[in-house]
Design an enzyme around this catalytic site. Sequence first.
Site, PDB file in Angstrom:
ATOM      1  N   CYS A 131       0.839  -1.202   0.000  1.00 53.16           N
ATOM      2  CA  CYS A 131       0.000   0.000   0.000  1.00 53.16           C
ATOM      3  C   CYS A 131       0.877   1.256   0.000  1.00 53.16           C
ATOM      4  O   CYS A 131       1.378   1.671   1.049  1.00 53.16           O
ATOM      5  CB  CYS A 131      -0.917  -0.008   1.216  1.00 53.16           C
ATOM      6  SG  CYS A 131      -1.937   1.467   1.324  1.00 53.16           S
ATOM      7  N   CYS A 134      -0.449   4.123   2.159  1.00 55.57           N
ATOM      8  CA  CYS A 134      -0.274   3.934   3.611  1.00 55.57           C
ATOM      9  C   CYS A 134       1.178   4.147   4.033  1.00 55.57           C
ATOM     10  O   CYS A 134       1.443   4.757   5.061  1.00 55.57           O
ATOM     11  CB  CYS A 134      -0.668   2.518   4.044  1.00 55.57           C
ATOM     12  SG  CYS A 134      -2.145   1.866   3.295  1.00 55.57           S
ATOM     13  N   ASP A 135       2.113   3.625   3.255  1.00 58.00           N
ATOM     14  CA  ASP A 135       3.500   3.528   3.728  1.00 58.00           C
ATOM     15  C   ASP A 135       4.496   4.425   2.988  1.00 58.00           C
ATOM     16  O   ASP A 135       5.656   4.513   3.393  1.00 58.00           O
ATOM     17  CB  ASP A 135       3.986   2.068   3.607  1.00 58.00           C
ATOM     18  CG  ASP A 135       3.129   1.126   4.435  1.00 58.00           C
ATOM     19  OD1 ASP A 135       2.625   1.568   5.481  1.00 58.00           O
ATOM     20  OD2 ASP A 135       2.961  -0.037   4.030  1.00 58.00           O
TER      21      ASP A 135
END
Length: 300
Positions: A131, A134-135
């Site tokens: 992701c 997200c990261d």
Amino acid sequence: MYDVIILGAGPAGLTAGIYAARGGLKTVVVERKAAGGQAALTAEIENYPGFKNISGFELASLMQAQCEELGVDFVYDTPECLSLDGEIKSVETAYSGTFEGRTAIIATGASPRPLGLPRETELIGSGVSYCATCDGAFFKGKPVAVVGGGNTAVEDALYLANFASEVYLIHRRDALRASALLADKVKNAKGVTILWDSVVTALNGDNRLSSVTVKNVKTQSERDLAVNGIFIAAGQTPASELLPAEILDDKGYVVTDANMATCIAGVFAAGDVRQKELRQVVTAAADGAIAADSAIKYLS
Ligand code: NAP
């Protein structure tokens, strides 16, 4: 007793919720993670009609708020057992008890498929990610790789170019699967290098990823590429592990007719979990609307 139990709160499930509630059905949505599904993890959506550019999180939040305003119940828990045959459908959850409904709409979506490389699972959170939204921010100023040639991989590469010092897009063929518009964008993007005809064969580093071994499938030559992160976007797996085999195809996607009906009476499916060609937020939403309409007609 609900009229309809919707499994999954991505765009398909949320749209089904809006249509079911507006159609007068007592509706519950059961979601094992957070509302919004994969769409909520998409940094920018540029092809949902009416929004030239909107974050996936914002779009999903708007859908969820619309559902809530219409009186849809939400349960955030993991379904552990489904009973879909018979007139009453039931969903047993880990902590919140069992929910019963006269119809069910399966909108459980799909999740990223691992590459299956040695150490891939061990290095999740230590360089391996599925992701980018997200990261990505953890890799500010660092080199990263993205694997895949589809829309997700290209969007991830473009997004990561905002943070990383260098993005290597590693694709196994010499042409991208992504839409022409996205493909053009990434080919011209500053800070993105595309490694064509290439696959990752090893993830290296002691406790954290420090490089990946990349093999050119045409020349068979291998080299180590120094990267601190690898974002894997090599396709999806349908979230259908709890579903009965009779409604699934050989890849685990739910088979429906044009009205989103499965072969079990009163059970419908919508969105990415369904066997279909085009997986987009707009097609998930359309599936959800049709599934809810079919549930309304089934009940009446
Ligand atoms: P996808 O379209 O199935 O693409 C997967 C990519 O990974 C392909 O390029 C494939 O290569 C590659 N791949 C598969 N297995 C691999 C392996 N073992 N090793 C290396 N590469 C591998 O998946 P996706 O990009 O996640 O998209 C899923 C669906 O969501 C699609 O329908 C997509 O259009 C949609 N989506 C749409 C948008 C948008 O419209 N903005 C954004 C994201 C996703 P090959 O090309 O050689 O098969």
